[in-house]
Write a protein that holds these residues in place. Sequence first.
Motif, mmCIF file in Angstrom:
data_model
loop_
_atom_site.group_PDB
_atom_site.id
_atom_site.type_symbol
_atom_site.label_atom_id
_atom_site.label_comp_id
_atom_site.label_asym_id
_atom_site.label_seq_id
_atom_site.Cartn_x
_atom_site.Cartn_y
_atom_site.Cartn_z
ATOM 1 N N PHE A 1 -3.007 38.474 7.434
ATOM 2 C CA PHE A 1 -1.992 38.928 7.839
ATOM 3 C C PHE A 1 -0.776 39.434 7.114
ATOM 4 O O PHE A 1 -0.726 40.532 6.660
ATOM 5 C CB PHE A 1 -1.939 39.450 9.353
ATOM 6 N N LEU A 2 0.252 38.241 6.515
ATOM 7 C CA LEU A 2 0.417 38.400 6.225
ATOM 8 C C LEU A 2 0.334 38.926 4.127
ATOM 9 O O LEU A 2 0.943 39.837 3.809
ATOM 10 C CB LEU A 2 1.669 37.046 5.749
ATOM 11 N N LEU A 3 -0.769 38.349 4.092
ATOM 12 C CA LEU A 3 -0.516 38.930 2.145
ATOM 13 C C LEU A 3 -1.181 39.864 2.315
ATOM 14 O O LEU A 3 -0.774 40.778 1.017
ATOM 15 C CB LEU A 3 -1.996 37.645 1.888
ATOM 16 N N LEU A 4 -1.792 40.128 3.560
ATOM 17 C CA LEU A 4 -2.031 42.471 3.509
ATOM 18 C C LEU A 4 -1.214 43.225 3.875
ATOM 19 O O LEU A 4 -0.849 44.032 2.584
ATOM 20 C CB LEU A 4 -2.901 42.625 4.402
ATOM 21 N N ALA A 5 -0.464 42.295 4.015
ATOM 22 C CA ALA A 5 0.670 43.424 4.188
ATOM 23 C C ALA A 5 2.135 42.896 3.497
ATOM 24 O O ALA A 5 2.631 44.660 2.734
ATOM 25 C CB ALA A 5 2.178 42.947 5.586
ATOM 26 N N MET B 1 -8.839 23.672 16.445
ATOM 27 C CA MET B 1 -9.481 24.599 15.596
ATOM 28 C C MET B 1 -8.771 25.385 15.884
ATOM 29 O O MET B 1 -8.947 26.393 14.800
ATOM 30 C CB MET B 1 -10.860 24.140 16.128
ATOM 31 N N ARG B 2 -8.268 26.173 16.660
ATOM 32 C CA ARG B 2 -8.059 27.173 16.889
ATOM 33 C C ARG B 2 -6.732 27.230 16.311
ATOM 34 O O ARG B 2 -6.407 28.452 16.185
ATOM 35 C CB ARG B 2 -7.399 27.596 19.038
ATOM 36 N N LYS B 3 -5.578 26.198 16.267
ATOM 37 C CA LYS B 3 -4.576 26.496 15.763
ATOM 38 C C LYS B 3 -4.458 26.439 14.284
ATOM 39 O O LYS B 3 -4.014 28.089 13.617
ATOM 40 C CB LYS B 3 -3.676 25.591 15.638
ATOM 41 N N ILE B 4 -5.960 26.288 13.550
ATOM 42 C CA ILE B 4 -6.198 26.207 11.889
ATOM 43 C C ILE B 4 -6.276 27.927 11.774
ATOM 44 O O ILE B 4 -6.078 28.567 11.084
ATOM 45 C CB ILE B 4 -7.535 25.007 11.812
ATOM 46 N N ILE B 5 -7.414 28.406 12.615
ATOM 47 C CA ILE B 5 -8.027 29.538 12.988
ATOM 48 C C ILE B 5 -6.439 30.789 12.919
ATOM 49 O O ILE B 5 -6.544 32.133 12.709
ATOM 50 C CB ILE B 5 -9.398 29.964 14.075
ATOM 51 N N LEU B 6 -5.969 30.755 13.912
ATOM 52 C CA LEU B 6 -4.280 31.333 13.876
ATOM 53 C C LEU B 6 -3.848 31.542 12.643
ATOM 54 O O LEU B 6 -2.964 32.269 11.977
ATOM 55 C CB LEU B 6 -3.812 30.850 15.800
ATOM 56 N N GLY B 7 -3.360 30.249 12.673
ATOM 57 C CA GLY B 7 -3.171 29.731 10.781
ATOM 58 C C GLY B 7 -3.142 30.682 9.853
ATOM 59 O O GLY B 7 -2.405 31.399 9.137
ATOM 60 N N ILE B 8 -4.998 30.417 9.786
ATOM 61 C CA ILE B 8 -4.992 31.618 8.393
ATOM 62 C C ILE B 8 -5.424 32.968 8.686
ATOM 63 O O ILE B 8 -4.941 33.639 8.052
ATOM 64 C CB ILE B 8 -6.600 31.405 8.894
ATOM 65 N N THR B 9 -5.512 33.207 10.178
ATOM 66 C CA THR B 9 -5.463 34.738 10.509
ATOM 67 C C THR B 9 -3.940 35.165 9.989
ATOM 68 O O THR B 9 -3.868 36.433 9.864
ATOM 69 C CB THR B 9 -5.737 35.012 12.120
ATOM 70 N N ILE B 10 -3.114 34.205 10.159
ATOM 71 C CA ILE B 10 -2.261 35.114 9.919
ATOM 72 C C ILE B 10 -1.441 35.160 8.648
ATOM 73 O O ILE B 10 -0.688 35.613 7.618
ATOM 74 C CB ILE B 10 -0.895 34.390 11.158
ATOM 75 N N VAL B 11 -1.829 33.941 7.921
ATOM 76 C CA VAL B 11 -1.566 34.297 6.334
ATOM 77 C C VAL B 11 -2.454 35.282 5.375
ATOM 78 O O VAL B 11 -2.040 36.171 4.799
ATOM 79 C CB VAL B 11 -2.263 32.826 5.543
#
Length: 140
Positions: free
Chosen positions: A13-17, A1-11
């Motif tokens: 962040f990249l979209l905002l950047a 579950m943590r890996k999914i949340i981390l992956g969504i957070t990274i995606v």
Amino acid sequence: MRKIILGITIVIFLLLALGATVIFIRQRTAFFGRATAPSVGGEIALDNCYLFASPLQAQANGSEKIRVTAFILDSQGKGVIGEVVFLGQDERLEITPVQTITDNLGRAIFDISSKTPVDYLIEARVGNKVLPQRVKVSFR
């Protein structure tokens, strides 16, 4: 579950950047410095004023010229407009005024020539004040 949340957070962040990058690329952005208007009728700061000559050496044939430029600036380094500049006189030196009244950069321009091979120490004056900097030119 943590890996999914981390992956969504990274995606996210990249979209905002990516969005921020697109905004900065599409419009002109300045992070440092600002252009300022020249000083009209400003007070001259003699320590900020300077002379520039190019070239520093020329033939003493009366036709080869050296361009002397005076920059008249205020205490903030902005050009002072509308000041009359004079170069020091020497009877062996022919001074041709190109622009004696300072422009929006605080610049006054002169061409000098000589038929006498000698070194000259050029000084400029604005109003009743002499610029502290002088420039040495040579005619050979």
